[in-house]
Design an enzyme around this catalytic site. Structure first.
Site, short mmCIF file in Angstrom:
data_model
loop_
_atom_site.label_atom_id
_atom_site.label_comp_id
_atom_site.label_asym_id
_atom_site.label_seq_id
_atom_site.Cartn_x
_atom_site.Cartn_y
_atom_site.Cartn_z
CB SER A 164 80.57 48.53 59.11
OG SER A 164 80.17 48.64 57.76
CG HIS A 209 80.01 49.21 63.51
ND1 HIS A 209 80.36 48.01 64.07
CD2 HIS A 209 79.48 48.91 62.30
CE1 HIS A 209 80.09 47.03 63.23
NE2 HIS A 209 79.55 47.55 62.15
CE LYS A 253 76.68 45.89 63.48
NZ LYS A 253 76.12 46.79 62.48
C1 LIG Z 1 75.08 46.44 61.44
C2 LIG Z 1 74.69 47.74 60.87
C3 LIG Z 1 73.34 48.04 60.67
C4 LIG Z 1 72.27 47.01 60.87
O1 LIG Z 1 72.03 46.75 62.20
P1 LIG Z 1 71.24 45.39 62.60
O2 LIG Z 1 70.69 45.70 63.92
O3 LIG Z 1 72.25 44.29 62.58
O4 LIG Z 1 70.19 45.19 61.56
C5 LIG Z 1 73.03 49.30 60.22
N1 LIG Z 1 73.98 50.23 59.96
C6 LIG Z 1 75.28 49.96 60.13
C7 LIG Z 1 76.30 51.02 59.84
C8 LIG Z 1 75.69 48.71 60.58
O5 LIG Z 1 76.98 48.44 60.73
#
Ligand SMILES: *Cc1c(COP(=O)(O)O)cnc(C)c1O
Length: 405
Positions: free
Chosen positions: A187, A215, A246
């Site tokens: 990320s 992602h 996301k």
């Molecule tokens: C954003 C993210 C999460 C968490 O996801 P949410 O639905 O926002 O709780 C988990 N793993 C990675 C790699 C992320 O970037």
């Protein structure tokens, strides 16, 4: 009875906040007054938004909006209970079936968030006699799940396959289970995990292979179905995690895998057992989002077209967009590496004043000396918006001597 004036038992928090202020890393939340969109209003200022994970522009998609409203009218606003008591609605089951078909796997369980999906799964399937072999840059929710599991955690250097091999070799004769776990797309740097080599390793040592595609969902693979499809690793990854927060545009997380895994998580994953399920509107929104992924492939095309343009132009301006001192981004996440933490935060603030929202990220989220503005491209940014943002980045970058004059 007289009592002595009560001393504030939380005063140590004030002290710690004052430390952050002295270091220049204390922040105020930026507040969005309108929709999450490429141009929107934060703190009363209209800005070009380079900070959201709204890859495909689905947060404001008319079909998703309508699905949420229709589900609210039909089923109300809340599920009223945790899944295992009385909070499993038909629409929750429909969403899980939809995702399983989309990912071409046997089964799926939806959690309240991606964070809950990772933390709940890793902590449920492993115990203190087991081993977790984990990339150094894996997401915090994987790390927390690993800690909660009480398994022994062996961290390998980012994407270093031979080190992962060594760690697995070290514990191969131990009776405990081994879990090899990686983010699909990292990320902070936007690089992609070496999934084929990791799958080889997992098979060599009989380890469980798990990938967190937060992602990558909606971004990589056919219709955005993730890194397993991107690398054609079908059948070689035991557990796939994704997020609904996301690219999908709403909220939630999911775990895909064999039916037994999902049934086990129904029985043992603590966020599933002890935290209320999604409102029906969220489940309906997500179902509509997966339909849009399949029916509007042009969104992913624009995302990648914008991404290629953005990376090329940032490099032409002279910014370090990774690849020299940090991994090179291969996805719509493009870091602008600045180096110094305070300079990065000042850069972010100046950009905002000039109408561009780009989040500054410094230690401890990224290593010391690798502070950056993290930019994320979406399908719905227009060429004009991108050109305007580039002009501001160039102007402010030169003014602050981040770029040569
Ligand atoms: C954003 C993210 C999460 C968490 O996801 P949410 O639905 O926002 O709780 C988990 N793993 C990675 C790699 C992320 O970037």
């Amino acid at each position: 009875m007289t009592t002595a004036p009560r001393t504030n038992p939380l005063s140590y928090l004030t002290d710690q906040l004052n430390d952050l202020k002295a270091k220049g890393t204390h922040f105020k939340l930026r507040v969005l007054a309108d929709e999450q969109a490429p141009v929107c209003t934060f703190d009363g200022k209209k800005v070009i938004n380079l900070a959201s994970n709204n890859y495909l522009g689905l947060t404001t998609h008319p079909k998703l909006r309508e699905a949420a409203l229709a589900a609210t009218r039909t089923y109300g606003v809340g599920s009223g209970a945790v899944r295992t008591i009385a909070g499993t609605m038909k629409i929750h089951m429909e969403l899980e079936e939809k995702i399983a078909r989309f990912k071409n796997v046997a089964a799926c369980v939806v959690f309240q968030s991606g964070f809950a999906a990772n933390a709940g799964t890793v902590s449920a399937i492993l115990g203190q006699d087991d081993f977790i072999i984990s990339d150094a840059l894996n997401h915090a929710s994987i790390i927390d799940g690993a800690r909660l599991s009480k398994a022994k955690i062996l961290v390998f250097e980012h994407k270093n396959i031979s080190q992962a091999d060594e760690k697995l070799a070290r514990v191969k004769n131990e009776p405990g289970k081994k879990l090899l776990i990686t983010d699909g797309v990292f990320s902070m740097d936007g690089d992609i995990a070496p999934l084929p080599a990791l799958c080889d390793l997992a098979e060599k040592y009989g380890a469980i292979m798990m990938v967190d595609d937060a992602h990558a969902s909606g971004v990589l693979g056919r219709h955005g179905c993730g890194t397993v499809d991107h690398f054609k690793m079908h059948g070689r990854v035991d557990i796939q995690v994704g997020t609904l927060s996301k690219a999908i545009g709403a909220l939630g997380g999911y775990v895909c895998g064999p039916r037994e895994l999902i049934d086990f998580l129904y029985h043992r994953a603590r966020p599933f057992l002890f935290s209320t399920s999604h409102p029906p509107s969220v489940a309906a929104t997500c179902i509509a989002a997966f339909e849009v992924l399949e029916s509007e492939p042009e969104r992913m095309e624009s995302l990648w077209q914008n991404t290629r343009f953005w990376k090329k132009e940032l490099a032409l301006l002279g910014f370090d967009i990774g690849g020299r001192t940090t991994p090179a981004s291969e996805t719509p996440i493009t870091p602008i590496i600045v180096g110094d933490g305070k300079l990065t935060m000042d850069f972010s603030r100046e950009l905002f004043k000039e109408g561009v929202l780009g989040t500054g990220i410094a230690f401890p989220t990224v290593p010391e000396g690798k502070a950056r503005i993290r930019t994320i491209m979406t399908a719905t940014h227009t060429k004009e918006q991108l050109e305007q943002a580039l002009e501001v980045l160039g102007k402010v970058g030169r003014r602050m001597a981040i770029l040569p004059n």
